[in-house]
Structures are given as C-alpha cells and as structure tokens.
Design an enzyme around this catalytic site. Structure first.
Site, mmCIF file in Angstrom:
data_model
loop_
_atom_site.group_PDB
_atom_site.id
_atom_site.type_symbol
_atom_site.label_atom_id
_atom_site.label_comp_id
_atom_site.label_asym_id
_atom_site.label_seq_id
_atom_site.Cartn_x
_atom_site.Cartn_y
_atom_site.Cartn_z
ATOM 1 N N TYR A 1 0.822 -1.234 0.038
ATOM 2 C CA TYR A 1 0.126 0.270 -0.466
ATOM 3 C C TYR A 1 0.858 1.640 -0.006
ATOM 4 O O TYR A 1 0.177 2.340 0.027
ATOM 5 C CB TYR A 1 -1.016 0.274 1.530
ATOM 6 C CG TYR A 1 -1.902 -1.142 1.444
ATOM 7 C CD1 TYR A 1 -1.666 -2.480 1.251
ATOM 8 C CD2 TYR A 1 -3.617 -0.572 1.073
ATOM 9 C CE1 TYR A 1 -2.559 -3.422 1.818
ATOM 10 C CE2 TYR A 1 -4.150 -1.665 1.265
ATOM 11 C CZ TYR A 1 -3.681 -2.618 1.081
ATOM 12 O OH TYR A 1 -5.074 -4.203 0.376
ATOM 13 N N LYS B 1 2.362 -16.484 3.545
ATOM 14 C CA LYS B 1 3.169 -16.178 2.546
ATOM 15 C C LYS B 1 4.054 -16.498 2.172
ATOM 16 O O LYS B 1 4.799 -16.694 1.579
ATOM 17 C CB LYS B 1 2.157 -15.724 1.009
ATOM 18 C CG LYS B 1 1.860 -16.953 -0.394
ATOM 19 C CD LYS B 1 1.535 -17.658 0.056
ATOM 20 C CE LYS B 1 1.303 -18.478 -1.126
ATOM 21 N NZ LYS B 1 0.973 -19.921 -0.686
ATOM 22 N N ASP C 1 -3.940 -18.746 2.606
ATOM 23 C CA ASP C 1 -4.278 -19.930 1.401
ATOM 24 C C ASP C 1 -5.224 -20.828 2.188
ATOM 25 O O ASP C 1 -6.091 -21.054 2.576
ATOM 26 C CB ASP C 1 -3.910 -20.476 0.239
ATOM 27 C CG ASP C 1 -1.894 -20.698 0.443
ATOM 28 O OD1 ASP C 1 -2.039 -20.418 1.924
ATOM 29 O OD2 ASP C 1 -1.992 -21.853 -0.449
ATOM 30 N N ASP D 1 -5.982 -7.312 4.917
ATOM 31 C CA ASP D 1 -7.468 -6.458 4.157
ATOM 32 C C ASP D 1 -8.143 -7.188 3.283
ATOM 33 O O ASP D 1 -9.336 -7.452 4.008
ATOM 34 C CB ASP D 1 -6.533 -5.703 3.563
ATOM 35 C CG ASP D 1 -8.252 -5.009 2.313
ATOM 36 O OD1 ASP D 1 -8.850 -5.046 2.571
ATOM 37 O OD2 ASP D 1 -7.118 -4.003 1.101
ATOM 38 N N ASP E 1 -12.689 -9.127 4.841
ATOM 39 C CA ASP E 1 -13.403 -9.626 4.745
ATOM 40 C C ASP E 1 -14.232 -10.404 4.122
ATOM 41 O O ASP E 1 -15.684 -11.024 5.123
ATOM 42 C CB ASP E 1 -13.593 -8.713 2.536
ATOM 43 C CG ASP E 1 -13.945 -7.757 2.381
ATOM 44 O OD1 ASP E 1 -13.506 -6.433 3.989
ATOM 45 O OD2 ASP E 1 -13.860 -7.344 1.706
#
Ligand code: ATP
Length: 365
Positions: free
Chosen positions: A143, A200, A233, A257, A261
C-alpha cells in the site's frame, strides 16, 4: 486569578468526526447519536473532508490537517471514502491512507465477533465459536505505492508493485499482537492465549522470511502465549471450515485487508464489522470495515451497526467501559429482535435502526 476566571482544560473527550462519502454520510450520524445517548462526556467536531469538498474546491486534506487532528483531538471517527465521480480516488487515498501513514496508525485492529447464530452463514456455529481478532499491519506492504509502470500501453509493458516490509514495522505489529493477546479477554471473559502469524513465506520468501524471523524472536519473549503460523491460503480455508480455532491473528497489510472481508462474512457481513487504526501513543482513528458502497448510498438501507460498534470500540479505547458495554448489548438486542436493516434480516432503514439503538441506550443510561 479568581477561581471563576480560571481556564480549566476540558474534561470531555474530543472526537473528530469525518463521515466522508456514500454510506459513510448515513451511518456516521447514527453512530454519533448513539454515543450522545450514552451521556458520556464527549465533544464532537465534524469535518467535511471527502468527495464533495474535493469536487468543490480541490481540497483533499486541508493544510496541516493531520497535525491538527493529532493535536486537537483524542480520537477520530471516520465513515468511508470513495465516490464514482472521482475516478482517480485521489481524495480517498490522500485522506484515508494519509491518516494511516502520516499519523503512523500502524495497528489495524479488526475484531471478528458473531453477535447471533442467525447471522453466520456456517452451519452449527454459535457466537462463542467466532470471537477472534485480526491485527493488520497498516503502514507498509504493497500500500506504500512503491513501484511503477514502464512502456505503458505497449506489448512490452512492465508493472511492478513493491511489497515494503521494514524490521521496525514488522516488529511493532507482532509485538502489538502479543500485548493485545495478554490484555484482551474473549467475550465470555476467558483469557486469550494464542497468536497466529499469517504470511505466504513459501512463495514470498524475502518478506516472509523477515516476518518468520521476527515472529520467532518476539514469541520467545511471551512464553505464556502459544505462537502459531499459517500460510494465508490455508488460513482462508480454515476460517470457513472451523473458525473456533482462531484467537489473535497478525498479518501484513494486504492479507489483513483480504482476510477481514472473509471474516466479516462470518459475523453477518460488512455492515456489522468494526475496526480501529491505532498507535498506542497517538490520536487513533476508528472506522467501519465497509467502504462507501456507492450502489446502496443515499437509499437509507445501509446497516449502521458496523459504525455504531466502531463507536463503541473507540469509546473503549478512550477508557470508557459502561457506555461501550451498553451500546454493544443494545446492538445485540436489536439483532435478536430483528430491529435491523435488510442485509441482516430486518426491515428497518438506516435511520430507523440507528434511532432504535439510540433510544434504548438513552432509556438505560
Ligand atoms: P472499498 O473499496 O472501500 O472497500 P467498496 O465500495 O468496494 O469499498 P464496500 O463499500 O465495502 O465496498 O461495499 C461492498 C458491498 O457490500 C456494497 O455494495 C453493499 O452491497 C455491501 N455493504 C457494505 N457496507 C454495507 C452496509 N453498511 N450495509 C449494507 N450493505 C453493505
């Protein structure tokens, strides 16, 4: 000087209110009404930062705006930014990311709590089964806008997006997660005892390697807390398969982020999810997890509970206890009685659902 003329510092907590765009302008007034209904010693000052102001006079953040917020306020309540009329979304970037980056609000705290079993899309899941928190690094990662495009529009076009991870940044959010775990209890009053770091690192070896090393180092200082790791994942799969296993999750800006959700869906959708952007020693900012939601803006159908629960979170951060307890209990009652907007099964409008909560809070204060 006589006591009468003495200038006493205000004992009221000063809250800057920035409703912003879209449904932010509808849900934030409801959150403010509910806070006022508690009778808490609060003083609100509203700012018109957002798309309308930008389109009117080109201002995104007025000169010294962030310094003013940090100096003159105890906390900031924000709605959302984003408006189809501002294609570049420049105002949203400058206001929201500006606040997070320039005020150094490095911990994005997103509690994930199921208020009522009826709101969860998973089978046989009770409120006690979904009670974890995601701590998202809020000032680095992809970001920061580092990178660029070369030979744009040609077949040889190259686009890079840098993932910035500093030792200082990684260290402080991981430490924040362990401290949070120690100092925050679950809704049922039991202590938290697990911190899970999500990355990851099998594919993003350089950044992931730093997160792995720092996590190992810091977890060693917190012998009373269990340290766990999952690739992002696998975490997504597990969050849907069995959310009971999670307690405190710490991760980078982008994964935070995305997974919040998914996590919001476990608790009834974006309309009920709350968040804080926190620096333990700076003026911090609180905002619902949802964005400006242009398709539903201006229709009095947005759920105000995410904003109202965000206000409760802000009051708790400011040291209030009775008031946020009351707000949270009343929202729970509203959900149980279906005094809600349509997205979570009710028939009320934004205003009506907000006013129902405010009235109940007022009567019990
Ligand atoms: P951003 O990119 O800032 O996250 P966005 O507009 O892409 O913003 P959201 O604003 O979070 O995404 O909303 C996506 C959709 O979720 C909305 O169009 C709406 O259907 C639903 N939604 C979000 N917030 C609410 C809310 N408070 N009440 C009801 N539905 C909501």
């Amino acid at each position: 000087m006589s006591p009468k003329n003495e200038v006493r510092p205000s004992t009221k907590k000063r809250i800057a209110v920035i409703p912003g765009d879209g449904i932010g302008k509808e849900v934030i007034p409801q959150a403010v009404n509910v806070m006022q209904a508690t009778g808490a010693a609060l003083e609100f000052t509203e700012f018109d930062w957002g798309a309308d102001r930008y389109l009117r006079d080109g201002t995104t953040v007025p000169a010294n705006g962030f310094a003013m917020l940090a100096r003159d306020f105890d906390a900031i309540l924000v709605g959302a930014f984003g408006d189809p009329r501002v294609k570049t979304n420049i105002h949203a970037k400058e206001i929201l990311l500006g606040m997070r980056f320039k005020m150094d609000l490095y911990a994005n705290v997103r509690p994930v709590r199921l208020l009522d079993a009826a709101l969860c899309p998973l089978k046989n899941v009770e409120p006690k089964d979904v009670d974890f928190v995601v701590l998202r690094e809020n000032t680095e990662g992809v970001y920061t806008d580092a990178g660029g495009v070369f030979k744009q529009g040609t077949p040889d076009e190259i686009a890079t997006q840098e993932d910035i991870n500093t030792r200082k940044g990684v260290e402080r959010i991981i430490r924040y997660a362990f401290d949070y775990c120690r100092s925050h209890k679950k809704l049922d009053g039991s202590p938290r005892n697990k911190v899970l770091m999500c990355d990851k690192s099998n594919a993003m070896t350089h950044a992931g390697g730093l997160w792995q090393r720092v996590f190992k180092e810091i977890s060693g200082e917190y012998g009373d807390i269990m340290a766990q790791h999952m690739y992002v994942d696998a975490l997504c799969l597990q969050m849907v398969r069995d959310p009971r296993q999670f307690d405190v999750i710490v991760t980078n800006n982008m994964f935070g982020d995305i997974i919040t959700d998914l996590a919001a869906a476990l608790q009834g959708g974006l309309g009920v999810a709350a968040s804080g952007n926190i620096h333990p020693r700076h003026t911090s900012m609180f905002e619902p997890v949802h964005g400006s939601a242009p398709p539903i803006a201006g229709k009095n159908i947005a759920n105000p509970f995410g904003a109202i629960l965000t206000a409760a979170m802000m009051l708790r951060h400011l040291g209030f206890t009775r008031e946020p307890d009351k707000i949270e209990a009343t929202v729970l009652e509203a959900v149980r009685q279906k005094k809600t907007t349509q997205d979570i099964g009710g028939t009320m409008g934004t205003k009506e659902a907000g006013e129902w909560v405010a009235e109940k809070v007022r009567l019990s204060s």
